[in-house]
Design a protein around this motif. Structure first.
Motif, PDB file in Angstrom:
ATOM      1  N   GLU A   1       0.862  -1.045  -0.143  1.00 36.94           N
ATOM      2  CA  GLU A   1       0.023  -0.124  -0.183  1.00 36.94           C
ATOM      3  C   GLU A   1       1.046   1.137   0.236  1.00 36.94           C
ATOM      4  O   GLU A   1       0.731   1.877  -0.872  1.00 36.94           O
TER       5      GLU A   1
ATOM      6  N   ARG B   1      -9.080   6.723  -1.785  1.00 35.63           N
ATOM      7  CA  ARG B   1      -7.727   7.138  -2.462  1.00 35.63           C
ATOM      8  C   ARG B   1      -8.459   7.254  -4.394  1.00 35.63           C
ATOM      9  O   ARG B   1      -7.720   7.830  -4.443  1.00 35.63           O
TER      10      ARG B   1
ATOM     11  N   CYS C   1      -2.278  10.531  -4.007  1.00 38.28           N
ATOM     12  CA  CYS C   1      -2.430   8.954  -3.116  1.00 38.28           C
ATOM     13  C   CYS C   1      -1.442   9.861  -2.077  1.00 38.28           C
ATOM     14  O   CYS C   1      -1.019   9.116  -1.321  1.00 38.28           O
TER      15      CYS C   1
ATOM     16  N   MET D   1     -10.085   0.733  -3.313  1.00 38.72           N
ATOM     17  CA  MET D   1      -9.328   2.342  -3.810  1.00 38.72           C
ATOM     18  C   MET D   1     -11.042   3.103  -3.661  1.00 38.72           C
ATOM     19  O   MET D   1     -10.844   4.517  -2.591  1.00 38.72           O
TER      20      MET D   1
ATOM     21  N   TRP E   1      -2.316   2.905  -8.220  1.00 38.33           N
ATOM     22  CA  TRP E   1      -3.791   1.995  -7.755  1.00 38.33           C
ATOM     23  C   TRP E   1      -4.253   1.701  -9.756  1.00 38.33           C
ATOM     24  O   TRP E   1      -4.724   0.538  -9.072  1.00 38.33           O
TER      25      TRP E   1
END
Length: 139
Positions: A21, A59, A65, A54, A32
């Protein structure tokens, strides 16, 4: 075999999920999205899981991010520039980790004692039931 190194701000004792992550956060929203697309291509449930994560973690809709990189769990390991404070912080963190380990060991001993007591009670009840059954058969 090569391994992917975690970013310098991520402690090594974190799990693979946290390291992954943080790595994706360092690369930005594009990483992502690429991970979600690759997940959809190779095994669609993984792609859906990444997409759901997400959205759930917001996100997908943040501007970047990378803003998550400065969360408190990562800033605790950074140097403040003051060596006296850093030494105090490191000693306090070491002491807290030791206390946490001691507490976890205490909880484990407590669970083991409870399990042993429950098992001993079960064996006593079983022996008592067997004794009563034998006495009823003899009568």
């Amino acid at each position: 075999m090569s391994t992917i190194a975690a970013p310098a701000s991520v402690p090594a004792r974190q799990g693979w999920f946290s390291r992954t992550e943080a790595w994706l956060d360092n690369k930005g929203k594009g990483a992502w999205i690429a991970a979600a697309i690759l997940g959809l291509i190779f095994f669609w449930p993984i792609g859906l899981a990444i997409l759901a994560y997400m959205i759930w973690s917001k996100r997908m809709f943040n501007t970047s991010c990378g803003s998550r990189r400065m969360s408190p769990k990562f800033t605790a390991m950074r140097s403040s520039g003051n060596t006296a404070f850093d030494a105090y912080k490191n000693e306090t963190l070491r002491r807290l980790e030791e206390e946490q380990q001691n507490f976890e060991a205490f909880l484990e001993r407590l669970r083991e004692a409870k399990d042993k007591a429950e098992f001993d009670q079960f064996m006593d009840d079983r022996a008592k039931a067997a004794k009563e059954t034998r006495e009823n058969e003899d009568a």
